[in-house]
Write an enzyme that holds these catalytic residues in place. Sequence first.
Site, PDB file in Angstrom:
ATOM      1  N   PRO A  57      -9.473  -0.730  -0.454  1.00  0.00           N
ATOM      2  CA  PRO A  57      -9.820   0.696  -0.483  1.00  0.00           C
ATOM      3  C   PRO A  57     -10.562   1.150   0.773  1.00  0.00           C
ATOM      4  O   PRO A  57     -11.346   0.395   1.348  1.00  0.00           O
ATOM      5  CB  PRO A  57     -10.770   0.784  -1.689  1.00  0.00           C
ATOM      6  CG  PRO A  57     -11.437  -0.550  -1.721  1.00  0.00           C
ATOM      7  CD  PRO A  57     -10.436  -1.555  -1.193  1.00  0.00           C
ATOM      8  N   TYR A  68     -12.484   9.466   6.480  1.00  0.00           N
ATOM      9  CA  TYR A  68     -11.605  10.184   7.406  1.00  0.00           C
ATOM     10  C   TYR A  68     -12.264  11.472   7.912  1.00  0.00           C
ATOM     11  O   TYR A  68     -11.599  12.480   8.135  1.00  0.00           O
ATOM     12  CB  TYR A  68     -10.240  10.463   6.751  1.00  0.00           C
ATOM     13  CG  TYR A  68      -9.639   9.211   6.154  1.00  0.00           C
ATOM     14  CD1 TYR A  68      -9.102   8.231   6.985  1.00  0.00           C
ATOM     15  CD2 TYR A  68      -9.654   8.978   4.777  1.00  0.00           C
ATOM     16  CE1 TYR A  68      -8.588   7.054   6.451  1.00  0.00           C
ATOM     17  CE2 TYR A  68      -9.135   7.811   4.238  1.00  0.00           C
ATOM     18  CZ  TYR A  68      -8.596   6.856   5.084  1.00  0.00           C
ATOM     19  OH  TYR A  68      -8.091   5.695   4.555  1.00  0.00           O
ATOM     20  N   HIS A  71       0.886  -1.175   0.000  1.00  0.00           N
ATOM     21  CA  HIS A  71       0.000   0.000   0.000  1.00  0.00           C
ATOM     22  C   HIS A  71       0.916   1.214   0.000  1.00  0.00           C
ATOM     23  O   HIS A  71       1.604   1.461   0.987  1.00  0.00           O
ATOM     24  CB  HIS A  71      -0.911  -0.008   1.236  1.00  0.00           C
ATOM     25  CG  HIS A  71      -1.663   1.271   1.419  1.00  0.00           C
ATOM     26  ND1 HIS A  71      -2.822   1.558   0.722  1.00  0.00           N
ATOM     27  CD2 HIS A  71      -1.422   2.341   2.201  1.00  0.00           C
ATOM     28  CE1 HIS A  71      -3.242   2.761   1.072  1.00  0.00           C
ATOM     29  NE2 HIS A  71      -2.419   3.264   1.969  1.00  0.00           N
ATOM     30  N   CYS A 112     -11.760  27.724  19.312  1.00  0.00           N
ATOM     31  CA  CYS A 112     -10.935  28.865  19.691  1.00  0.00           C
ATOM     32  C   CYS A 112      -9.534  28.625  19.183  1.00  0.00           C
ATOM     33  O   CYS A 112      -8.597  28.399  19.961  1.00  0.00           O
ATOM     34  CB  CYS A 112     -10.945  29.018  21.198  1.00  0.00           C
ATOM     35  SG  CYS A 112     -12.577  29.458  21.736  1.00  0.00           S
TER      36      CYS A 112
HETATM   37  N1  LLP Z   1      -4.534   0.065   3.429  1.00  0.00           N
HETATM   38  C1  LLP Z   1      -3.630   0.547   4.288  1.00  0.00           C
HETATM   39  C2  LLP Z   1      -2.584  -0.337   4.790  1.00  0.00           C
HETATM   40  C3  LLP Z   1      -3.703   1.881   4.718  1.00  0.00           C
HETATM   41  O1  LLP Z   1      -2.798   2.346   5.560  1.00  0.00           O
HETATM   42  C4  LLP Z   1      -4.737   2.710   4.227  1.00  0.00           C
HETATM   43  C5  LLP Z   1      -4.843   4.109   4.661  1.00  0.00           C
HETATM   44  C6  LLP Z   1      -5.668   2.157   3.328  1.00  0.00           C
HETATM   45  C7  LLP Z   1      -5.530   0.835   2.943  1.00  0.00           C
HETATM   46  C8  LLP Z   1      -6.805   2.933   2.757  1.00  0.00           C
HETATM   47  O2  LLP Z   1      -6.379   4.030   2.022  1.00  0.00           O
HETATM   48  P1  LLP Z   1      -7.472   4.812   1.131  1.00  0.00           P
HETATM   49  O3  LLP Z   1      -7.990   3.828   0.109  1.00  0.00           O
HETATM   50  O4  LLP Z   1      -8.545   5.267   2.027  1.00  0.00           O
HETATM   51  O5  LLP Z   1      -6.738   5.938   0.524  1.00  0.00           O
HETATM   52  N2  LLP Z   1      -6.390  10.545   6.950  1.00  0.00           N
HETATM   53  C9  LLP Z   1      -5.947  10.607   5.560  1.00  0.00           C
HETATM   54  C10 LLP Z   1      -5.773   9.238   4.975  1.00  0.00           C
HETATM   55  C11 LLP Z   1      -4.857   8.327   5.773  1.00  0.00           C
HETATM   56  C12 LLP Z   1      -4.871   6.928   5.235  1.00  0.00           C
HETATM   57  C13 LLP Z   1      -4.160   5.969   6.092  1.00  0.00           C
HETATM   58  N3  LLP Z   1      -4.101   4.647   5.548  1.00  0.00           N
HETATM   59  C14 LLP Z   1      -6.931  11.451   4.760  1.00  0.00           C
HETATM   60  O6  LLP Z   1      -7.874  11.989   5.338  1.00  0.00           O
HETATM   61  O7  LLP Z   1      -6.761  11.622   3.557  1.00  0.00           O
END
Ligand code: LLP
Length: 423
Positions: A269, A376, A191, A340
Amino acid sequence: MSEAFPSVRTEIGGVKVAELAERFGTPLYVYDAAVIRQRIAELRQFDVIRYAQKACSNLAVLALVRKEGAVVDAVSAGEICRALAAGFPPTADPPPIVYCADIFDRTSLQLIIDKGIHVNCGSMDMIGQYGRLAPGREITLRINPGFGHGHSQKTNTGGHHSKHGIWYEDLPEAITLAERWGLSVTGLHMHIGSGSDFDHLAQVCSAMEQAVRQAGGRIRSISGGGGLPVPYRPGEARIDVHRYFQLWDGTRRRLEQALGHPLRLEIEPGRYLVAESGFLITEIRAVKRQGPNSFYLVDAGFNCLARPILYGAYHHMSIAYRHRTEEESLQEVIVGGPLCESGDIFTQREGGFVDKRPLPAARVGDWLVIECAGAYGFTMASNYNSHPLPAEVLVMDGVPYLVRRRQAWEELFAGEEIPQVLR
Ligand code: LLP
């Protein structure tokens, strides 16, 4: 503006924004189940869709994902407990829950041993710690392929600055270590980051191909991780998931030929399944001018949605009128919350630079809807400034279900205690 990015929004999943706001209060997260179902359907070509629940882990969302035939990952004991509470069995083939992290804390390790949860090891230390307690089990390895990419430097999870995964050059050593502990390595996972793009995601295929060839015939499953981007802004194209599948399928087929047995192809995902399903409904509580600038101040801040302050993330916004129906002219405004802290601004770029946004003229009492907020959003919400966590609603087939009530005041300090000497 396009239908996906309206400047005035009257409904979500067939339910009026006004009805949702009045019935459940604001700030309020609303998820449209139809969008989640649609996104899962788009990825069905993959053998296994493993939802990265960190994006949105409400039990109802997990249950919906389960009913649609997907499985989940978990990055903590808490996420394992959520998956179990949402009805995923601890074990099956393919594993319904996979623990995917770079460490075991002591609680998660014990829970994993007790329940027999499958583990995807992201560090050498995990291999030894697990092997000592559970020799004979199968594991998969998360490999850092030496490169990564994300929508922000903070969401890039590959390369030598990243703490994630086992460095690709250490793969043979990791396999030897696992075997020394009696563990069999049956799959590889990569990933590279979150909110990446097609070209970077495509590079993972060849990195995976090399790694599997190195690991040899023991490998039965491969996972391309998550990271699929979604269009957050008008004009951004949707990723071509069919083309993405074809790339992975090609890799899988070549490897199957080389290994002489079938390989299961997984995808992981988070954002792709839930981002566009989610809306944060806020109420405008002040409309003010500061010199040349106009502000809408709403009742949600980065306590509800941290992505703008953390990454300068862009979220589309729309207005839902309380009494009027005609869309009013657009004006440039800055949108902020109640906290704040001067950084409590939703219209900001990475680095904290404040932007203005063209939004319809609105008044106190109108609602401002922050869109594409399903991933998120709630999961990164906090109690900062002692604001209760917002309520969450799942809209299914035109019916809004309250799937998490707003946190009560007493819950804000439940567990805190004043020592006798201070009473
Ligand atoms: N697999 C692993 C091992 C991960 O660490 C993550 C996300 C995913 C899958 C899923 O990724 P996605 O498909 O959602 O992009 N807080 C940040 C995103 C941090 C993601 C952390 N790991 C944001 O709000 O964009």
